[in-house]
Design a protein around this motif. Structure first.
Motif, PDB file in Angstrom:
ATOM      1  N   GLY A 107       0.836  -1.193   0.000  1.00  0.00           N
ATOM      2  CA  GLY A 107       0.000   0.000   0.000  1.00  0.00           C
ATOM      3  C   GLY A 107       0.869   1.240   0.000  1.00  0.00           C
ATOM      4  N   TRP A 108       0.254   2.365   0.224  1.00  0.00           N
ATOM      5  CA  TRP A 108       0.953   3.649   0.252  1.00  0.00           C
ATOM      6  C   TRP A 108       0.826   4.252   1.636  1.00  0.00           C
ATOM      7  CZ3 TRP A 108       3.522   6.059  -3.855  1.00  0.00           C
ATOM      8  CH2 TRP A 108       3.477   5.346  -5.051  1.00  0.00           C
ATOM      9  N   LYS A 109       1.933   4.706   2.198  1.00  0.00           N
ATOM     10  CA  LYS A 109       1.961   5.390   3.492  1.00  0.00           C
ATOM     11  C   LYS A 109       2.893   6.586   3.376  1.00  0.00           C
ATOM     12  CE  LYS A 109      -0.523   2.383   5.619  1.00  0.00           C
ATOM     13  NZ  LYS A 109      -1.880   2.718   5.853  1.00  0.00           N
ATOM     14  N   PHE A 110       2.410   7.732   3.836  1.00  0.00           N
ATOM     15  CA  PHE A 110       3.213   8.953   3.839  1.00  0.00           C
ATOM     16  C   PHE A 110       3.718   9.308   2.440  1.00  0.00           C
ATOM     17  CE2 PHE A 110       3.875   6.833   7.979  1.00  0.00           C
ATOM     18  CZ  PHE A 110       3.166   7.725   8.776  1.00  0.00           C
ATOM     19  N   GLY A 111       2.920   8.956   1.412  1.00  0.00           N
ATOM     20  CA  GLY A 111       3.280   9.282   0.040  1.00  0.00           C
ATOM     21  C   GLY A 111       4.284   8.343  -0.610  1.00  0.00           C
ATOM     22  N   PHE A 112       4.617   7.241   0.056  1.00  0.00           N
ATOM     23  CA  PHE A 112       5.597   6.287  -0.477  1.00  0.00           C
ATOM     24  C   PHE A 112       4.977   4.895  -0.560  1.00  0.00           C
ATOM     25  CE2 PHE A 112       8.141   9.483   1.764  1.00  0.00           C
ATOM     26  CZ  PHE A 112       9.007   9.872   0.753  1.00  0.00           C
ATOM     27  N   PRO A 113       5.365   4.114  -1.581  1.00  0.00           N
ATOM     28  CA  PRO A 113       4.886   2.730  -1.626  1.00  0.00           C
ATOM     29  C   PRO A 113       5.522   1.937  -0.479  1.00  0.00           C
ATOM     30  CG  PRO A 113       6.508   3.113  -3.360  1.00  0.00           C
ATOM     31  CD  PRO A 113       6.267   4.435  -2.685  1.00  0.00           C
ATOM     32  N   GLN A 114       4.718   1.097   0.137  1.00  0.00           N
ATOM     33  CA  GLN A 114       5.192   0.306   1.284  1.00  0.00           C
ATOM     34  C   GLN A 114       4.904  -1.168   1.050  1.00  0.00           C
ATOM     35  OE1 GLN A 114       6.725   1.824   3.965  1.00  0.00           O
ATOM     36  NE2 GLN A 114       6.452   3.724   2.834  1.00  0.00           N
ATOM     37  N   MET A 115       5.795  -1.986   1.557  1.00  0.00           N
ATOM     38  CA  MET A 115       5.573  -3.430   1.619  1.00  0.00           C
ATOM     39  C   MET A 115       5.976  -3.871   3.017  1.00  0.00           C
ATOM     40  SD  MET A 115       6.656  -4.874  -2.050  1.00  0.00           S
ATOM     41  CE  MET A 115       5.278  -5.904  -2.382  1.00  0.00           C
ATOM     42  N   HIS A 116       5.181  -4.748   3.580  1.00  0.00           N
ATOM     43  CA  HIS A 116       5.456  -5.245   4.932  1.00  0.00           C
ATOM     44  C   HIS A 116       5.069  -6.719   4.975  1.00  0.00           C
ATOM     45  CE1 HIS A 116       5.838  -4.763   9.360  1.00  0.00           C
ATOM     46  NE2 HIS A 116       4.962  -5.760   9.355  1.00  0.00           N
ATOM     47  N   GLU A 117       6.027  -7.556   5.272  1.00  0.00           N
ATOM     48  CA  GLU A 117       5.756  -8.987   5.382  1.00  0.00           C
ATOM     49  C   GLU A 117       5.521  -9.332   6.850  1.00  0.00           C
ATOM     50  OE1 GLU A 117       7.715 -12.822   3.417  1.00  0.00           O
ATOM     51  OE2 GLU A 117       8.985 -11.899   4.947  1.00  0.00           O
ATOM     52  N   SER A 118       4.357  -9.885   7.136  1.00  0.00           N
ATOM     53  CA  SER A 118       4.001 -10.323   8.485  1.00  0.00           C
ATOM     54  C   SER A 118       4.110 -11.834   8.574  1.00  0.00           C
ATOM     55  CB  SER A 118       2.566  -9.928   8.824  1.00  0.00           C
ATOM     56  OG  SER A 118       2.410  -8.539   8.870  1.00  0.00           O
ATOM     57  N   LEU A 119       4.853 -12.288   9.561  1.00  0.00           N
ATOM     58  CA  LEU A 119       4.953 -13.717   9.862  1.00  0.00           C
ATOM     59  C   LEU A 119       4.211 -13.946  11.173  1.00  0.00           C
ATOM     60  CD1 LEU A 119       8.804 -14.010   9.269  1.00  0.00           C
ATOM     61  CD2 LEU A 119       6.985 -14.432   7.605  1.00  0.00           C
ATOM     62  N   ILE A 120       3.293 -14.890  11.191  1.00  0.00           N
ATOM     63  CA  ILE A 120       2.564 -15.191  12.427  1.00  0.00           C
ATOM     64  C   ILE A 120       3.436 -16.169  13.206  1.00  0.00           C
ATOM     65  CG2 ILE A 120       0.393 -15.960  13.454  1.00  0.00           C
ATOM     66  CD1 ILE A 120       0.322 -13.373  11.601  1.00  0.00           C
ATOM     67  N   THR A 121       4.152 -15.611  14.179  1.00  0.00           N
ATOM     68  CA  THR A 121       5.191 -16.373  14.879  1.00  0.00           C
ATOM     69  C   THR A 121       4.692 -17.089  16.125  1.00  0.00           C
ATOM     70  OG1 THR A 121       5.882 -14.261  15.851  1.00  0.00           O
ATOM     71  CG2 THR A 121       7.145 -15.062  13.979  1.00  0.00           C
ATOM     72  N   ARG A 122       3.561 -16.656  16.682  1.00  0.00           N
ATOM     73  CA  ARG A 122       2.942 -17.372  17.805  1.00  0.00           C
ATOM     74  C   ARG A 122       1.435 -17.234  17.689  1.00  0.00           C
ATOM     75  NH1 ARG A 122       5.102 -15.467  23.343  1.00  0.00           N
ATOM     76  NH2 ARG A 122       3.502 -16.914  24.037  1.00  0.00           N
ATOM     77  N   TYR A 123       0.743 -18.287  18.076  1.00  0.00           N
ATOM     78  CA  TYR A 123      -0.715 -18.280  18.008  1.00  0.00           C
ATOM     79  C   TYR A 123      -1.245 -19.215  19.086  1.00  0.00           C
ATOM     80  CZ  TYR A 123      -5.405 -18.460  15.960  1.00  0.00           C
ATOM     81  OH  TYR A 123      -6.752 -18.365  15.744  1.00  0.00           O
ATOM     82  N   GLU A 124      -1.872 -18.648  20.093  1.00  0.00           N
ATOM     83  CA  GLU A 124      -2.445 -19.426  21.192  1.00  0.00           C
ATOM     84  C   GLU A 124      -3.922 -19.066  21.288  1.00  0.00           C
ATOM     85  OE1 GLU A 124      -0.006 -18.422  24.603  1.00  0.00           O
ATOM     86  OE2 GLU A 124       1.803 -18.692  23.386  1.00  0.00           O
ATOM     87  N   ARG A 125      -4.701 -19.646  20.409  1.00  0.00           N
ATOM     88  CA  ARG A 125      -6.124 -19.347  20.329  1.00  0.00           C
ATOM     89  C   ARG A 125      -6.821 -19.743  21.614  1.00  0.00           C
ATOM     90  NH1 ARG A 125     -11.111 -21.588  18.461  1.00  0.00           N
ATOM     91  NH2 ARG A 125     -12.295 -19.911  17.517  1.00  0.00           N
ATOM     92  N   PRO A 126      -7.644 -18.939  22.185  1.00  0.00           N
ATOM     93  CA  PRO A 126      -8.135 -17.642  21.732  1.00  0.00           C
ATOM     94  C   PRO A 126      -7.517 -16.466  22.486  1.00  0.00           C
ATOM     95  CG  PRO A 126      -9.663 -18.483  23.344  1.00  0.00           C
ATOM     96  CD  PRO A 126      -8.504 -19.472  23.248  1.00  0.00           C
ATOM     97  N   VAL A 127      -6.358 -16.636  23.129  1.00  0.00           N
ATOM     98  CA  VAL A 127      -5.869 -15.586  24.023  1.00  0.00           C
ATOM     99  C   VAL A 127      -4.668 -14.781  23.521  1.00  0.00           C
ATOM    100  CG1 VAL A 127      -6.778 -16.702  26.099  1.00  0.00           C
ATOM    101  CG2 VAL A 127      -4.453 -17.229  25.332  1.00  0.00           C
ATOM    102  N   PHE A 128      -3.986 -15.250  22.483  1.00  0.00           N
ATOM    103  CA  PHE A 128      -2.767 -14.542  22.085  1.00  0.00           C
ATOM    104  C   PHE A 128      -2.361 -14.891  20.658  1.00  0.00           C
ATOM    105  CE2 PHE A 128       1.892 -14.456  21.678  1.00  0.00           C
ATOM    106  CZ  PHE A 128       2.145 -13.139  22.032  1.00  0.00           C
TER     107      PHE A 128
END
Length: 142
Positions: A36-57
């Motif tokens: 997307g675009w943020k602050f007038g610049f193209p942005q890329m952000h890779e999110s890795l789901i590193t922990r998942y303890e459903r339904p609390v975290f």
């Protein structure tokens, strides 16, 4: 968990998932590349789901992007008849002292506004019937 729905996250980030998991809800091990675009610049952000303890975290950690380091913890708990979402974000920008100034003056206020907007949206959806379209049948506790 509404907060794990990719479509809702995209609405509040103002970015779209373009690679990896792009629909539905996240679980541990998922990878998403946001653009997307943020602050007038193209942005890329890779999110890795590193922990998942459903339904609390769950935790997302930046794989690649503009930050030097970015990690976001999402803690959920039930208190006084309500579900509470407590977010903790840790990030570092490149560029040493200049990065710290940009973080303090621009990014911290910006991220705070985005989180408040996200919380309002999640609350509105959760308190009505709209939540049904964002959660798969198997995760619902009707």
């Amino acid at each position: 968990m509404l907060s794990t729905n990719i479509e809702l996250v995209g609405k509040t980030l103002g970015m779209k998932p373009i690679e990896g998991k792009t629909r539905g809800t996240i679980v541990e091990g998922d990878k998403l590349l946001w653009a997307g675009w943020k602050f007038g610049f193209p942005q890329m952000h890779e999110s890795l789901i590193t922990r998942y303890e459903r339904p609390v975290f769950f935790q997302d950690t930046m794989g690649r992007g503009r930050f030097k380091r970015f990690q976001h913890d999402h803690h959920l708990f039930y208190m006084d008849g309500r579900t509470v979402l407590n977010d903790k974000i840790r990030f570092t920008l490149p560029l040493s002292w200049a990065g710290r100034i940009v973080a303090r003056t621009i990014l911290v206020p910006y991220i705070s506004r985005v989180l408040r907007r996200r919380m309002k949206l999640l609350k509105k959806i959760a308190e009505g019937q709209e939540w049904r379209k964002y959660l798969p049948e198997e995760t619902r506790a009707d």
